[in-house]
Design a protein around this motif. Sequence first.
Motif, short mmCIF file in Angstrom:
data_model
loop_
_atom_site.label_atom_id
_atom_site.label_comp_id
_atom_site.label_asym_id
_atom_site.label_seq_id
_atom_site.Cartn_x
_atom_site.Cartn_y
_atom_site.Cartn_z
N UNK A 98 0.83 -1.21 0.00
CA UNK A 98 0.00 0.00 0.00
C UNK A 98 0.86 1.26 0.00
N UNK A 99 1.89 1.29 0.85
CA UNK A 99 2.75 2.47 0.94
C UNK A 99 3.51 2.72 -0.36
N UNK A 100 3.94 1.63 -1.02
CA UNK A 100 4.65 1.79 -2.29
C UNK A 100 3.72 2.36 -3.37
N UNK A 101 2.48 1.88 -3.40
CA UNK A 101 1.51 2.39 -4.38
C UNK A 101 1.17 3.84 -4.07
N UNK A 102 0.94 4.14 -2.80
CA UNK A 102 0.64 5.53 -2.40
C UNK A 102 1.80 6.44 -2.78
N UNK A 128 -6.99 -6.32 -2.00
CA UNK A 128 -8.36 -6.62 -1.58
C UNK A 128 -9.04 -5.34 -1.11
N UNK A 129 -10.33 -5.20 -1.44
CA UNK A 129 -11.08 -4.05 -0.94
C UNK A 129 -11.17 -4.05 0.58
N UNK A 130 -10.97 -5.22 1.21
CA UNK A 130 -11.02 -5.31 2.66
C UNK A 130 -9.93 -4.48 3.33
N UNK A 131 -8.79 -4.33 2.67
CA UNK A 131 -7.64 -3.72 3.35
C UNK A 131 -7.34 -2.29 2.90
N UNK A 132 -8.19 -1.71 2.05
CA UNK A 132 -7.91 -0.35 1.57
C UNK A 132 -9.06 0.62 1.87
N UNK A 133 -9.93 0.26 2.80
CA UNK A 133 -11.08 1.11 3.09
C UNK A 133 -10.65 2.52 3.53
N UNK A 134 -9.69 2.61 4.43
CA UNK A 134 -9.26 3.93 4.93
C UNK A 134 -8.59 4.75 3.83
N UNK A 135 -7.78 4.08 3.02
CA UNK A 135 -7.06 4.79 1.94
C UNK A 135 -8.01 5.30 0.87
N UNK A 136 -9.08 4.57 0.63
CA UNK A 136 -10.08 5.05 -0.34
C UNK A 136 -10.84 6.26 0.22
N UNK A 137 -11.13 6.23 1.53
CA UNK A 137 -11.85 7.35 2.15
C UNK A 137 -11.03 8.62 2.14
#
Length: 294
Positions: free
Chosen positions: A226-230, A239-248
């Motif tokens: 996630x940090x590398x993509x960000x 998975x959508x389960x693990x990116x809820x906060x980043x999407x918000x």
Amino acid sequence: MNIRHLKIFITVADCGKMSEAAEKLFISQPSVSQAIKEIEDYYGVKLFERLSKKLYITDSGKLLLRYARHIVGSFNEMESALKNSGENICLHIGATVTVGTCMLNEIINKFEEENKDISTKIVVNNTNIIENMLLHSDLDIGIVEGKVDDKDLVKIPIYNDRLVLVAGRNHNFYYKDEINIEELTGQDMIFREKGSGARESFDSILEENNISVNEKWNSNNTEAIKNAVIGGQGLGILSTLIIENELKNGTLHIIPIRNIDILREICVVYHKDKFISEHLKKIIECIKCLKKEF
């Protein structure tokens, strides 16, 4: 033939050498050789071929090994249950990374709250490793996302997990509403390691569409991905389960791929020969009851 024979046979199969098996079991090498010979004589088969001072298990040996692991596992479980019948029971549970990150705490907390006489030990790793541990009786059950094809494992689906392509603000895909799969050609990708469910699911789609990408990062840690993509290092499949906060908060954006929907089952998995005790039934039912809450 008895449990001792099977324990010696398993150790020889795992070590590949009788001398190493003898050291591990704290017995003499002739005792190990004799035990293997007694099994071979009993069944009229050859369990190992010796080539260049190393043992190679035969097809008959592989067949026996599958049964032996679970016979010995069940025997050890029985011994433990009877010797500690008045004490705390411990279940060994495996989970894949997404499950361990997003679902497992709630499942285990609820289970232990309702079953205070049962404790748990947890292993979190990728699908291949959890599958292998189940086959070797190192775990009682697993909760995995990704393909589990071994015919000796029972799968109970509990949840459909969605994988999505994501980009950080610094990537030119961030502002796209949709892409064609061909647009991924040559793109830098931040991937999970080989053997993970997410990696295998996406690799199969790339292969089906004859798409070649650049694997810039490879990690078994979803936070690192996630940090590398960000940070703009490349695109990720998560998975959508693990990116809820980043999407918000907008640090990640989902880019739909036209005509492609990546779904995978999250399943409870256990060996078909596993004795399903009342304790295991309780944890399986607990997982089933919670599946609608995610």
